[in-house]
Design an enzyme around this catalytic site. Sequence first.
Site, PDB file in Angstrom:
ATOM      1  N   LYS A 204       0.599  -0.733   0.000  1.00 40.30           N
ATOM      2  CA  LYS A 204      -0.088   0.080   0.198  1.00 40.30           C
ATOM      3  C   LYS A 204       0.743   1.312  -0.199  1.00 40.30           C
ATOM      4  O   LYS A 204       2.426   1.680   0.234  1.00 40.30           O
ATOM      5  CB  LYS A 204      -1.220   0.056   1.100  1.00 40.30           C
ATOM      6  CG  LYS A 204      -2.291  -1.254   0.471  1.00 40.30           C
ATOM      7  CD  LYS A 204      -3.162  -0.671   1.892  1.00 40.30           C
ATOM      8  CE  LYS A 204      -4.047  -2.156   1.142  1.00 40.30           C
ATOM      9  NZ  LYS A 204      -5.294  -2.577   2.089  1.00 40.30           N
ATOM     10  N   ARG A 244      -3.874 -10.097   5.261  1.00 42.30           N
ATOM     11  CA  ARG A 244      -3.778 -10.067   3.605  1.00 42.30           C
ATOM     12  C   ARG A 244      -2.283  -9.923   2.913  1.00 42.30           C
ATOM     13  O   ARG A 244      -2.156  -8.678   2.582  1.00 42.30           O
ATOM     14  CB  ARG A 244      -5.036  -9.415   3.401  1.00 42.30           C
ATOM     15  CG  ARG A 244      -5.606  -9.289   1.759  1.00 42.30           C
ATOM     16  CD  ARG A 244      -6.796  -8.701   1.484  1.00 42.30           C
ATOM     17  NE  ARG A 244      -7.224  -8.418   0.438  1.00 42.30           N
ATOM     18  CZ  ARG A 244      -6.978  -7.556  -0.672  1.00 42.30           C
ATOM     19  NH1 ARG A 244      -5.785  -7.119  -0.571  1.00 42.30           N
ATOM     20  NH2 ARG A 244      -7.387  -7.354  -1.484  1.00 42.30           N
TER      21      ARG A 244
HETATM   22  N1  PMM Z   1      -7.573  -3.600   0.743  1.00 38.10           N
HETATM   23  C1  PMM Z   1      -7.693  -3.864  -0.980  1.00 38.10           C
HETATM   24  C2  PMM Z   1      -8.889  -4.864  -1.046  1.00 38.10           C
HETATM   25  N2  PMM Z   1      -8.924  -5.768  -0.344  1.00 38.10           N
HETATM   26  N3  PMM Z   1      -9.690  -5.997   1.662  1.00 38.10           N
HETATM   27  C3  PMM Z   1      -9.848  -5.957   2.651  1.00 38.10           C
HETATM   28  N4  PMM Z   1     -10.369  -7.086   3.886  1.00 38.10           N
HETATM   29  N5  PMM Z   1      -8.832  -4.734   3.656  1.00 38.10           N
HETATM   30  C4  PMM Z   1      -8.187  -4.218   3.195  1.00 38.10           C
HETATM   31  O1  PMM Z   1      -7.541  -3.556   3.098  1.00 38.10           O
HETATM   32  C5  PMM Z   1      -8.222  -4.354   1.648  1.00 38.10           C
HETATM   33  C6  PMM Z   1      -9.247  -5.389   0.988  1.00 38.10           C
HETATM   34  C7  PMM Z   1      -6.977  -3.507  -2.034  1.00 38.10           C
HETATM   35  O2  PMM Z   1      -5.787  -3.699  -1.725  1.00 38.10           O
HETATM   36  P1  PMM Z   1      -5.083  -3.973  -3.292  1.00 38.10           P
HETATM   37  O3  PMM Z   1      -5.710  -3.718  -4.293  1.00 38.10           O
HETATM   38  O4  PMM Z   1      -3.861  -3.812  -3.385  1.00 38.10           O
HETATM   39  O5  PMM Z   1      -6.137  -5.682  -3.452  1.00 38.10           O
END
Ligand code: PMM
Length: 279
Positions: A204, A244
């Site tokens: 991020k 994650r």
């Molecule tokens: N961030 C992204 C996508 N899904 N889900 C949860 N639970 N928490 C998060 O902070 C989150 C998520 C965005 O990240 P990406 O686009 O880099 O996958």
Amino acid sequence: MGVVNVTPDSFSDGGRFFDTTAAVKHGLELVAEGADLVDVGGESTRPGATRVDEAEELRRVIPVVRGLASEGVVVSVDTVRASVAAQALAAGAALVNDVSGGLADPAMIPVVAESGAPFVVMHWRGFMDGGNVHGVYEDVVAEVVDELHARVEAVLAGGIAPDRIVVDPGLGFSKEAEHDLALLAHLDRLTALGHPFLVAASRKRFLGRVLAGPEGAPPPARERDAATAAVSALAAQAGAWAVRVHEVRATADAVRVARAVEGARTEGNTPGASGEGAR
Ligand code: PMM
């Protein structure tokens, strides 16, 4: 939790079949590298991303969920749409991860409640054209905890069982780097909510800012995996239920180390403390 983003920028070559095959293969690789579950999403929630329509999200996500579930992978579906969650659960998903915590689609909580699946409730302040609403905070930790508490109450009122709820501070969503860092510094405050918590720091923006230093340019997202693994170790030490991440191997190692250190603490292992140790 390994991430499989089934978005055109993630798997851009070839046609739809290739996309599904490549996404399933990638999910299986993440499991081989140590992921306990795989989060499948078809709609990017990054700032600047445009929303995809429901039919397209279903076309992207459902075959990948089915493919991974049929291989025995524990799949979570990353969606804010109840219809996508419902079809993903029917296709074998075990868990619903909603970055809006049930706010974006009023049908989400009933769908998840009905299924009995666990629900990840993320802190979210809403969409805006081309991204998320700008977050203004006086005390980011207290406000995120309070707002998550309100969402948890709504989720419970909607019939999702208390032991099915996971909370998430929503790093980067309506938050600047200083907010994300404050939240990571106070993960213990999330535990007061009484539910397991998930931390999703992977690649991020705030990590880019930390690595860049005050004057420098942030490294590109793919060069933030070591920094991500560092957050994974910190989150594991703070008692996170899951982290994650896009790159699993380094995080799996980081979590193993955090666990081993924790084990040494709780077992009261203090070699040499009895006086028979090093001389
Ligand atoms: N961030 C992204 C996508 N899904 N889900 C949860 N639970 N928490 C998060 O902070 C989150 C998520 C965005 O990240 P990406 O686009 O880099 O996958």
